[in-house]
Design a protein around this motif. Structure first.
Motif, PDB file in Angstrom:
ATOM      1  N   LYS A  38       0.833  -1.039  -0.032  1.00  0.00           N
ATOM      2  CA  LYS A  38       0.146  -0.145   0.275  1.00  0.00           C
ATOM      3  C   LYS A  38       1.406   1.599   0.070  1.00  0.00           C
ATOM      4  O   LYS A  38       0.559   2.403  -0.195  1.00  0.00           O
ATOM      5  N   GLY A  39       2.628   1.387   1.019  1.00  0.00           N
ATOM      6  CA  GLY A  39       3.114   2.046   1.109  1.00  0.00           C
ATOM      7  C   GLY A  39       4.365   1.833   1.364  1.00  0.00           C
ATOM      8  O   GLY A  39       4.488   1.079   1.744  1.00  0.00           O
ATOM      9  N   ALA A  40       5.491   2.639   0.911  1.00  0.00           N
ATOM     10  CA  ALA A  40       6.744   2.036   2.169  1.00  0.00           C
ATOM     11  C   ALA A  40       7.227   3.854   2.273  1.00  0.00           C
ATOM     12  O   ALA A  40       7.192   4.645   1.624  1.00  0.00           O
ATOM     13  N   LEU A  54      13.252   3.401  -8.192  1.00  0.00           N
ATOM     14  CA  LEU A  54      11.892   2.533  -8.607  1.00  0.00           C
ATOM     15  C   LEU A  54      12.621   1.469  -9.524  1.00  0.00           C
ATOM     16  O   LEU A  54      12.037   1.443 -10.617  1.00  0.00           O
ATOM     17  N   ALA A  55      13.476   0.925  -9.358  1.00  0.00           N
ATOM     18  CA  ALA A  55      13.732  -0.642  -9.915  1.00  0.00           C
ATOM     19  C   ALA A  55      14.490  -1.775  -8.632  1.00  0.00           C
ATOM     20  O   ALA A  55      14.766  -0.955  -7.595  1.00  0.00           O
ATOM     21  N   ASP A  56      15.268  -2.842  -9.676  1.00  0.00           N
ATOM     22  CA  ASP A  56      15.918  -3.282  -8.741  1.00  0.00           C
ATOM     23  C   ASP A  56      17.651  -3.004  -8.411  1.00  0.00           C
ATOM     24  O   ASP A  56      18.204  -3.788  -8.207  1.00  0.00           O
ATOM     25  N   ALA A  62      21.808   6.890 -12.532  1.00  0.00           N
ATOM     26  CA  ALA A  62      21.088   6.869 -12.874  1.00  0.00           C
ATOM     27  C   ALA A  62      19.734   6.809 -11.427  1.00  0.00           C
ATOM     28  O   ALA A  62      19.456   5.109 -10.938  1.00  0.00           O
ATOM     29  N   PHE A  63      19.472   7.200 -10.891  1.00  0.00           N
ATOM     30  CA  PHE A  63      17.881   7.001  -9.935  1.00  0.00           C
ATOM     31  C   PHE A  63      16.685   8.368 -10.414  1.00  0.00           C
ATOM     32  O   PHE A  63      16.430   8.724 -10.903  1.00  0.00           O
ATOM     33  N   SER A  64      16.355   7.829  -8.803  1.00  0.00           N
ATOM     34  CA  SER A  64      14.842   8.786  -9.581  1.00  0.00           C
ATOM     35  C   SER A  64      14.655   9.787  -8.112  1.00  0.00           C
ATOM     36  O   SER A  64      14.063  11.006  -8.395  1.00  0.00           O
ATOM     37  N   THR A  65      15.709   9.794  -7.254  1.00  0.00           N
ATOM     38  CA  THR A  65      15.845  10.498  -5.953  1.00  0.00           C
ATOM     39  C   THR A  65      16.761  10.639  -5.084  1.00  0.00           C
ATOM     40  O   THR A  65      17.381   8.758  -5.411  1.00  0.00           O
ATOM     41  N   LYS A  66      17.463  11.553  -4.529  1.00  0.00           N
ATOM     42  CA  LYS A  66      18.268  11.352  -3.112  1.00  0.00           C
ATOM     43  C   LYS A  66      17.816  11.546  -1.905  1.00  0.00           C
ATOM     44  O   LYS A  66      17.490  13.011  -2.320  1.00  0.00           O
ATOM     45  N   LEU A  75       7.153   6.455  -0.704  1.00  0.00           N
ATOM     46  CA  LEU A  75       7.424   5.557  -1.400  1.00  0.00           C
ATOM     47  C   LEU A  75       5.661   6.466  -3.450  1.00  0.00           C
ATOM     48  O   LEU A  75       4.677   6.550  -2.174  1.00  0.00           O
ATOM     49  N   PRO A  76       5.752   6.492  -4.429  1.00  0.00           N
ATOM     50  CA  PRO A  76       4.124   6.960  -4.751  1.00  0.00           C
ATOM     51  C   PRO A  76       3.110   6.444  -4.520  1.00  0.00           C
ATOM     52  O   PRO A  76       3.792   4.535  -4.829  1.00  0.00           O
ATOM     53  N   PHE A  77       2.082   6.260  -4.252  1.00  0.00           N
ATOM     54  CA  PHE A  77       0.944   5.579  -4.184  1.00  0.00           C
ATOM     55  C   PHE A  77       0.731   4.909  -5.281  1.00  0.00           C
ATOM     56  O   PHE A  77       0.855   5.431  -6.240  1.00  0.00           O
TER      57      PHE A  77
END
Length: 101
Positions: A38-40, A54-56, A62-66, A75-77
């Motif tokens: 549901k979230g994290a 948001l990957a393995d 190469a990242f979505s946030t720091k 985490l995005p819903f």
């Protein structure tokens, strides 16, 4: 304007799994894909910057946030895929990870 979800029943959680991830300068899977998520949240308790994707796998280029030391991330819903992280350098510290299911 407040955020509103027309289907809030699907976002309710009654269980939280807590994990502590030791700081590492190599990519580490923080959470595996979980269709029941549901979230994290992730809290960086390390003096070094933490890179999240948001990957393995994640890389410093190469990242979505720091997250700087002491920073927090929600985490995005609706995202149920893997989440990976790595620190810019080795250091004493960890990430506090909470997964809501």
């Amino acid at each position: 304007m407040p955020l509103n979800s027309p289907n809030q029943e699907n976002t309710k959680s009654i269980k939280v799994t807590a994990t502590s991830i030791t700081a590492s300068p190599t990519s580490v899977v923080f959470l595996k894909a979980n269709q029941n998520r549901k979230g994290a949240t992730i809290w960086n308790e390390c003096p070094n910057t933490l890179y999240i994707d948001l990957a393995d796998k994640v890389a410093l280029n190469a990242f979505s946030t720091k997250l700087t030391s002491g920073s927090y991330y929600e985490l995005p819903f609706g995202y149920v895929g893997a989440i990976a992280g790595m620190w810019e350098a080795a250091g004493d510290g960890f990430a506090l990870v909470r997964e809501f299911v």
